[in-house]
Design an enzyme around this catalytic site. Sequence first.
Site, mmCIF file in Angstrom:
data_model
loop_
_atom_site.group_PDB
_atom_site.id
_atom_site.type_symbol
_atom_site.label_atom_id
_atom_site.label_comp_id
_atom_site.label_asym_id
_atom_site.label_seq_id
_atom_site.Cartn_x
_atom_site.Cartn_y
_atom_site.Cartn_z
ATOM 1 N N GLU A 59 30.039 40.582 50.151
ATOM 2 C CA GLU A 59 30.122 41.721 51.059
ATOM 3 C C GLU A 59 28.819 42.516 50.965
ATOM 4 O O GLU A 59 28.324 42.731 49.857
ATOM 5 C CB GLU A 59 31.287 42.640 50.681
ATOM 6 C CG GLU A 59 31.503 43.719 51.738
ATOM 7 C CD GLU A 59 32.681 44.657 51.423
ATOM 8 O OE1 GLU A 59 33.330 44.494 50.371
ATOM 9 O OE2 GLU A 59 32.922 45.543 52.241
ATOM 10 N N ALA B 49 33.217 47.198 42.026
ATOM 11 C CA ALA B 49 34.013 45.976 41.996
ATOM 12 C C ALA B 49 34.200 45.446 43.413
ATOM 13 O O ALA B 49 33.916 46.151 44.384
ATOM 14 C CB ALA B 49 35.385 46.251 41.378
ATOM 15 N N MET B 50 34.703 44.198 43.506
ATOM 16 C CA MET B 50 34.808 43.538 44.810
ATOM 17 C C MET B 50 36.108 42.759 44.917
ATOM 18 O O MET B 50 36.491 42.031 44.005
ATOM 19 C CB MET B 50 33.589 42.617 44.977
ATOM 20 C CG MET B 50 33.586 41.820 46.255
ATOM 21 S SD MET B 50 33.490 42.903 47.715
ATOM 22 C CE MET B 50 34.350 41.885 48.911
ATOM 23 N N ASN C 224 37.283 40.060 46.428
ATOM 24 C CA ASN C 224 37.363 38.660 46.859
ATOM 25 C C ASN C 224 38.780 38.103 46.677
ATOM 26 O O ASN C 224 39.409 38.332 45.653
ATOM 27 C CB ASN C 224 36.409 37.816 46.022
ATOM 28 C CG ASN C 224 35.075 38.486 45.819
ATOM 29 O OD1 ASN C 224 34.373 38.756 46.778
ATOM 30 N ND2 ASN C 224 34.752 38.805 44.578
ATOM 31 N N HIS D 178 42.450 49.839 43.356
ATOM 32 C CA HIS D 178 41.768 49.815 44.657
ATOM 33 C C HIS D 178 41.527 48.374 45.106
ATOM 34 O O HIS D 178 41.884 48.000 46.224
ATOM 35 C CB HIS D 178 40.448 50.584 44.542
ATOM 36 C CG HIS D 178 39.612 50.564 45.779
ATOM 37 N ND1 HIS D 178 39.607 51.610 46.685
ATOM 38 C CD2 HIS D 178 38.755 49.639 46.272
ATOM 39 C CE1 HIS D 178 38.773 51.311 47.678
ATOM 40 N NE2 HIS D 178 38.241 50.123 47.449
ATOM 41 N N GLU D 179 40.930 47.571 44.247
ATOM 42 C CA GLU D 179 40.608 46.194 44.656
ATOM 43 C C GLU D 179 41.897 45.403 44.882
ATOM 44 O O GLU D 179 41.978 44.588 45.799
ATOM 45 C CB GLU D 179 39.714 45.503 43.626
ATOM 46 C CG GLU D 179 38.423 46.258 43.273
ATOM 47 C CD GLU D 179 37.596 46.711 44.459
ATOM 48 O OE1 GLU D 179 37.735 46.142 45.558
ATOM 49 O OE2 GLU D 179 36.801 47.666 44.300
HETATM 50 N N1 BES Z 1 34.466 46.292 48.921
HETATM 51 C C1 BES Z 1 33.990 47.219 47.966
HETATM 52 C C2 BES Z 1 32.855 46.730 47.156
HETATM 53 C C3 BES Z 1 31.553 46.527 47.886
HETATM 54 C C4 BES Z 1 30.993 47.524 48.592
HETATM 55 C C5 BES Z 1 30.880 45.356 47.811
HETATM 56 C C6 BES Z 1 29.778 47.328 49.236
HETATM 57 C C7 BES Z 1 29.691 45.168 48.446
HETATM 58 C C8 BES Z 1 29.129 46.154 49.170
HETATM 59 C C9 BES Z 1 35.087 47.621 46.979
HETATM 60 O O1 BES Z 1 36.371 47.483 47.466
HETATM 61 C C10 BES Z 1 34.891 49.077 46.671
HETATM 62 O O2 BES Z 1 35.056 49.862 47.542
HETATM 63 N N2 BES Z 1 34.534 49.395 45.445
HETATM 64 C C11 BES Z 1 34.205 50.730 45.019
HETATM 65 C C12 BES Z 1 35.193 51.281 44.045
HETATM 66 C C13 BES Z 1 36.410 51.886 44.666
HETATM 67 C C14 BES Z 1 37.358 52.387 43.613
HETATM 68 C C15 BES Z 1 36.121 52.971 45.650
HETATM 69 C C16 BES Z 1 32.864 50.644 44.344
HETATM 70 O O3 BES Z 1 32.408 49.513 44.106
HETATM 71 O O4 BES Z 1 32.266 51.662 44.083
HETATM 72 ZN ZN ZN Z 2 37.054 49.052 48.652
#
Ligand code: BES
Ligand code: ZN
Length: 904
Positions: A141, A282-283, A285, A317-318
Site C-alpha cells: 500500500e 502496521a499494514m 495485508n 485497527h489492522e
Molecule cells: N493501511 C495502513 C498502513 C499504511 C498506510 C501502509 C500508508 C502504507 C501506506 C494501516 O491500516 C494504518 O492505518 N496504520 C496506522 C496505524 C493505525 C492504528 C491508525 C499506521 O501505520 O500509522
Molecule cells: Zn488503517
Amino acid sequence: MAMKDAQPGTIHLKDYEAPRYLIDKTTLKVEIEQDKAKVYATLNMRRNPESDYSDNCSGNPLDSSLDSSLVLSGQQLSLEHIAINGASLTTEQYVVTEEELTIHQVPDQFELVTEVIIYPKQNTSLEGLYKSRTMYCTQCEAEGFRRITYYLDRPDVMSEFTTTIIADQSECPVLLANGNPIGSGKVGDGRHWATWHDPFRKPAYLFAMVAGDLSVVEDQFTTCSGRIVDIRLYVEPKDKDKCGHAIQSLKHAMTWDEQVYGREYDLDLFMIVAVDDFNMGAMENKGLNIFNTSCVLAHPETTTDAGFQRVEAVVAHEYFHNWSGNRVTCRDWFQLSLKEGFTVFRDAEFSADMGSRTVKRVEDINLLRTVQFAEDAGPTAHPVQPASYMEISNFYTVTIYEKGAEVVRMIHTLLGPELFRQGSDLYFSRHDGQAVTIEDFVAAMAEVSGRDFSQFMNWYRQAGTPRLSVRSEYDEKAQQYRLHFKQSCEVTKLEEGKQQQGKQKNPYQIPVKVGLVTEQGDLAFSASDEKNPREKSQVIEITEPEQTVVFEGIETCPVPSLLRGFSAPVKLDYPYSREELALLMSHDSDGVNRWDASQQLAIQLMQSLMEDYRASKPLVMDDCLSQAYAKILSESADDRAMQALVLTLPSELLLAEISDEIDVEAIHQVRRFLCGQLGSILSDQWRDTYHANISTGSYIHNASEVAQRSLKNLALRYLANAKTEDSLALVQSQFDEADNMTDRLAALSTLVNDPRPEAAVLAMQALESFFNDWHHEPLVLNQWFQVQAACSLPGGLSRVKALMEHSTFDLHNPNKVRSVIGVFCNSNPVNFHCDGGEGYRFLADQVLALDKLNPQIAARLLTPLTRWRRFSEQKQALMKGELVRIMSEPKLSSDTYEIVSKSL
Ligand code: BES
Ligand code: ZN
C-alpha cells in the site's frame, strides 16, 4: 511518457475511469537469491465489460488503436521476458518506461507472463519487496506492488492470488504469503519452496509475502460460529517473550468485532509478522498483517503504558480492516478515508471499551486539535475526500485518519447506535467483495435512517475547520434560555484563488450535544419543542449559518455544556468566565467537558501571562487555577484517570495552534512558569498524591493501574518543576527501583528536563546506565533517543546532532529517524525554532539526505517547515529559505516535491 525527474503530475478524482482490463487470477513465483529476486507473474486477464472505454470511442481515430493496448504500472523492474498466450513478445510489441509497460495490442482475453528482476537488499524506500535486518518482507500500500511486478496496481482491480516463494532453507526457513498454505517442498541446493493461495479476491495493495528465520508464537480463537482460527505471530527469536499482549489484544478485537459489528473472521489462519524497518505502524495485508515491531511487541520491562495501549489499538485497527478495507475496499485512493476513517472510528470505540472511554476520547481530541487543526489551517490542507493529489503516500494524513473518524462518529451520533449498526450491516452486505466509494458508505447510512445526507457531505468535501460561536441569553420571567449559534469556516490561504471565483464554503450540518449545568448538576430540559422528552443531554443539529435554540421551563440561569463528548470537530467559541469554567470543571456530568473546562481555564490564564511576558512584565500567578486544582486533588481518588487528565496543562503544541502568531519562547516560558507555580503552591498535595499512588504489587497493565501511574508521574513532574528539595531524590529512586518502563522512563524524562545543575549530573549518569542496560533492545533505544531529542533545556540542536552520530543511530530505519529528528522538530519547539534558524537548516539537510533513501519518510519529516506562515516575519524568512533550498535540488522525489511546492 513519464519521466522520473520531470515535475510530477496531478491526479484528479473527477477523471476517474473504470479499469479497461481485469485480472481474474494472479500467479506469482518469487525466487529469492543472494543479491536479487526473480519474479515470474502469470496474469489471467480480460477486457472489463464495465469499462466505458470498450464501447465508447470518442471519434478520435487514435482511440481504435489505443483501444486494445494494455498499460501496466512498474517501477525499478528489469524485464527479462514477456509472453502472451505462450508466445514471447518481440521488442516492437511493447514499450517500457521508468513507470510503465505498454503492450500495443492485446486480445480480449489472454494470459500474460512476465519475468522481472528486483533488488530487495538495495531497496531503502521500504516499498515493494525489501530486506529488514534478517528478513525479506513486502509493503504494497498504496502503490508498492508495482515495484514487485508489472501490474494494474489500482484498488479497483481485484484478483485471486496464488504465491510461490523459493529461497535458501537455512537463511529463510519460514516462507509466508496471504491466505492458506497449499504446498511446500525442497528444490535441492539447500533451497525450498512454499505455495500459498488466498481464496478472497483482493487488490494488489493487500498482497504480502515474508521470508526469513522467524520464531512463531501460536494461539487459537474460536469464532462466534464455532470455527477455529489459528493465530500465529512471527518475530525474531529474541522477541518471543514480547508477544503475549498483541495476541490477547487480537483475541479481544476479534470478539469485539463479532459483538459490536457482527463481523466474523473469514480465513482459518491469521498471521502477524513483526519487522524493524517499516514506514508506518502496521499494514492489514489479507491474512498476513505486517507490523512495525514498535506496534506489536510489548513487555513491562521494555514497553510503557502508552506503548501497551498503542499495540492494542494498532492490532485491533489492522484486524478491523479485514472487513472495513479488505472485504469491502476502496474504488480509488481518493476514497482512502472510507477504510481509514471508518477503521480509526472502530478502533477508537474498541479502545474506549477496553480501557477508559474519557481518557481515550481526550487523547484523540488533543491529537485532532493540535495536529489536525494545524494541518487544516496550513498549505497541505485537504478535504477528507481529496479532489486531487500528486503522490498518494502524502495523503495518509491526520485529516484522512482522525478527521475522517470524527465524520463517521458524527454519523453515529446523528443516527444513534442501533441505526448506525443497521447502516454498517447494509454497507458490508451490499458491497462485500467490491471496491466502493465514500458515497456508497453514506448511502447505506441514509437508507436505513431515511435521513438526507446531502448537506452532511460538506464534511467530506470541504477542507478547513469550522468555527462555531455560541452566545446565550436567559429570560428569568419567561423561564427561557436561548443559545444563538453562528458557524463560519475561514478560507485557507491556498483556497483564496478559488474563493474569488465565487465558490463559497457551504455551511455544515453540525451535531452539538448540549447540557445545561448548575451548582446542583445537570438540568433536565427539552429543546424548542415541549413534546420532546425532558433529558439531561440533547443533540442539536445546526445546519444554518445562524440558528437560535430555545429551552423552555428553565428555572435558574445555567452554564451551557456545549459539544459534549466533542460531538463535532469544530473550534468552539463561547465567552465563559473563569467562575463558569470552574463550575463546569466540578459539576458537568460529561467527563470530556469537565476536562475541557480545565483546559479552557488554563488557556485563559496562559494567554494573559503571555501578554505580560511579551510586555516584559513580571509573571504573577492568579489563584483561580491552583484553587481548582486543589479541589480536584482533594477529591476522592476513585477516578484517577480523570484527575490526571484534568490536572495536565494544555501542551505547547496546542497553545501554538490557537495563537494568531506563534511565539514559541513565550509559550514555553509561560508553561514552565505555570507548572512551577502549580507545583510549589500545591507541593504538599502533589507529594501526598505521589505516595498514595505508588503501586504495592508488581506491574500489571490494566486501566486502574495505568491511571494510578499516570497520576503519580504527573505529581512527580510537578514536584520537579517546583524544584522542591526532595524531588530529585524521589526521581532518582523511582528511576533506580522501577520494575517497569513506564515509571523508569517517566523518571528519566523528568530528570533530563530538570534545569537544576545538580540534576544535570544525575541525568547524565541515568542516561548512561539506561543505555548500558538496554543497548541490545532497539525499541528501548528509540525511547532513549526520544527522551533526549525532546529535552527542552538549551543546547538541543547540538545534542540531537550528537545523537545522530551515535553508533546505534541509522538513517535507514524510520523508527530511529522519527525518534531523533521527528521528535526534535515536532516536540521540542524552543530548540527547533531557536534564533538563527539552525534548526531549520538541520531539518532541511536531513530531508535532502533522506529523500534519496526513503522519500515517504523525507516528505513526512518536512511538515514543521511547511507551517512557516504561523511564525514571526524573521522566522518565516528563515523557514522559507530552507524550503527554497530543498526545492532547488534537481532530483527531488515526487513525495517531497509535492509538499515543498504546495507550501511555498
Ligand atoms: N493501511 C495502513 C498502513 C499504511 C498506510 C501502509 C500508508 C502504507 C501506506 C494501516 O491500516 C494504518 O492505518 N496504520 C496506522 C496505524 C493505525 C492504528 C491508525 C499506521 O501505520 O500509522
Ligand atoms: Zn488503517
